[in-house]
Write an enzyme that holds these catalytic residues in place. Structure first.
Site, PDB file in Angstrom:
ATOM      1  N   GLU A 237      69.928   7.936   7.498  1.00  0.00           N
ATOM      2  CA  GLU A 237      69.204   7.538   8.716  1.00  0.00           C
ATOM      3  C   GLU A 237      68.044   6.606   8.389  1.00  0.00           C
ATOM      4  O   GLU A 237      67.079   6.501   9.157  1.00  0.00           O
ATOM      5  CB  GLU A 237      68.694   8.770   9.484  1.00  0.00           C
ATOM      6  CG  GLU A 237      69.758   9.727   9.962  1.00  0.00           C
ATOM      7  CD  GLU A 237      70.626   9.204  11.120  1.00  0.00           C
ATOM      8  OE1 GLU A 237      70.461   8.025  11.504  1.00  0.00           O
ATOM      9  OE2 GLU A 237      71.472   9.976  11.594  1.00  0.00           O
TER      10      GLU A 237
ATOM     11  N   HIS B 226      63.452  14.078  11.260  1.00  0.00           N
ATOM     12  CA  HIS B 226      64.644  14.273  12.098  1.00  0.00           C
ATOM     13  C   HIS B 226      65.270  15.602  11.697  1.00  0.00           C
ATOM     14  O   HIS B 226      65.439  15.873  10.507  1.00  0.00           O
ATOM     15  CB  HIS B 226      65.623  13.117  11.889  1.00  0.00           C
ATOM     16  CG  HIS B 226      67.012  13.435  12.316  1.00  0.00           C
ATOM     17  ND1 HIS B 226      67.331  13.767  13.616  1.00  0.00           N
ATOM     18  CD2 HIS B 226      68.176  13.506  11.629  1.00  0.00           C
ATOM     19  CE1 HIS B 226      68.628  14.023  13.695  1.00  0.00           C
ATOM     20  NE2 HIS B 226      69.172  13.873  12.498  1.00  0.00           N
TER      21      HIS B 226
HETATM   22  P1  13P Z   1      71.329  12.517   5.422  1.00  0.00           P
HETATM   23  O1  13P Z   1      71.822  13.622   4.547  1.00  0.00           O
HETATM   24  O2  13P Z   1      71.924  11.172   5.048  1.00  0.00           O
HETATM   25  O3  13P Z   1      69.810  12.492   5.487  1.00  0.00           O
HETATM   26  O4  13P Z   1      71.875  12.780   6.908  1.00  0.00           O
HETATM   27  C1  13P Z   1      71.605  13.950   7.602  1.00  0.00           C
HETATM   28  C2  13P Z   1      71.559  13.737   9.068  1.00  0.00           C
HETATM   29  O5  13P Z   1      71.018  14.575   9.771  1.00  0.00           O
HETATM   30  C3  13P Z   1      72.160  12.525   9.673  1.00  0.00           C
HETATM   31  O6  13P Z   1      71.774  12.365  10.997  1.00  0.00           O
HETATM   32 ZN    ZN Z   2      71.132  14.235  11.976  1.00  0.00          ZN
END
Ligand code: 13P
Ligand code: ZN
Length: 269
Positions: free
Chosen positions: A119, A142
């Site tokens: 992200e 997030h």
């Molecule tokens: P990542 O492991 O690449 O951080 O992705 C997790 C995620 O929540 C994607 O929206």
């Molecule tokens: Zn996510």
């Protein structure tokens, strides 16, 4: 093994806070597998020695140019890395990157070649946006809270400020400590610039935004503030859902009570 955190208490403190929050995300059940991501703009606390650290591996194109992020530094959770692992060993499941001096690519500089979160488009867009506004916010989070995501599976909750007003009205804390409310970003492909662009449009008005049928994103001065806003909103969602499961629609605070809070706490909305 040596770490960039050695003899750098300010940086070590920031990363310790990231690790603490990563643990909370796992404990809350918001971080299945590699779910969620954290980035921190650490540019203000890097020293000359860090600025001269060589890149580990190749430059990685961002896919877009971020002029305001030129030569800046971020701690990023690694893609496919688990929050519960980040909590224990943040520098093995995350890394520090340097944005190139043209703002179009980045290189990992410490501690290990851990590729940043998928992200990154949204995270760097949010940091770029915050700088453009002269904000002192350094953290972007997030995560995947069950209760808040469930609410985005109902069209009725996706209209502007329906969720803000509903969640605010559940307890005074949410009104006071998430004072800009909760924005809504319609479903977009995870990791896309479409999702990133829609997210920063919502940041004009909100510090916390839902990614429909996916998760939530918050920005704050530090990672604890970003976490606390989501935690407070989630608490409100839990109260709403608990009332519904007891078979009634919760009354919510009255308009007069909400207005009294707005005045008492000098809230922006
Ligand atoms: P990542 O492991 O690449 O951080 O992705 C997790 C995620 O929540 C994607 O929206
Ligand atoms: Zn996510």
């Amino acid at each position: 093994m040596n770490s960039i955190l050695d003899n750098r208490p300010a940086l070590a403190q920031q990363i310790a806070e990231v690790a603490e929050v990563a643990g909370y995300l796992w404990q809350k059940g918001w971080a299945e597998r590699n779910g969620g991501n954290i980035t921190i703009n650490i540019t203000d606390i890097v020293d000359d020695e860090i600025r001269h650290l060589p890149a580990i591996g190749n430059k990685i194109p961002i896919g877009r140019t971020f002029p305001l992020l030129k030569s800046s530094y971020f701690f990023c959770k690694g893609t496919n890395k688990r929050m519960r692992d980040l909590a224990r060993k943040p520098m093995e499941h995350g890394s520090i990157i340097r944005i190139s001096d043209d703002g179009a690519s980045y290189a990992i500089i410490a501690d290990q070649p851990v590729k940043p979160t998928s992200e990154i488009a949204s995270h760097l867009s949010m940091h770029n946006y915050l700088i453009s506004k002269g904000s002192n916010y350094k953290a972007a989070l997030h995560t995947h809270p069950i209760d808040l995501i469930a609410m985005t599976h109902n069209d009725a909750f996706l209209a502007k400020d329906v969720l803000s007003n509903l969640l605010w009205s559940m307890i005074p804390e949410t009104r006071a400590f998430c004072p800009r409310g909760l924005g809504i970003v319609p479903y977009s492909l995870p990791s896309s610039f479409e999702l990133a662009d829609a997210t920063i449009r919502e940041l004009e008005e909100y510090d916390v935004v839902m990614w429909e049928k996916h998760g939530v994103c918050a920005v704050g001065e530090n990672i604890m503030e970003a976490f606390d806003m989501i935690d407070t909103l989630s608490k409100s969602a839990q109260i709403y859902l608990t009332a519904k499961s007891m078979g009634f629609e919760p009354d919510g605070m009255s308009a007069a009570q909400m207005n009294e809070l707005k005045i008492a706490f000098n809230l922006p909305k």
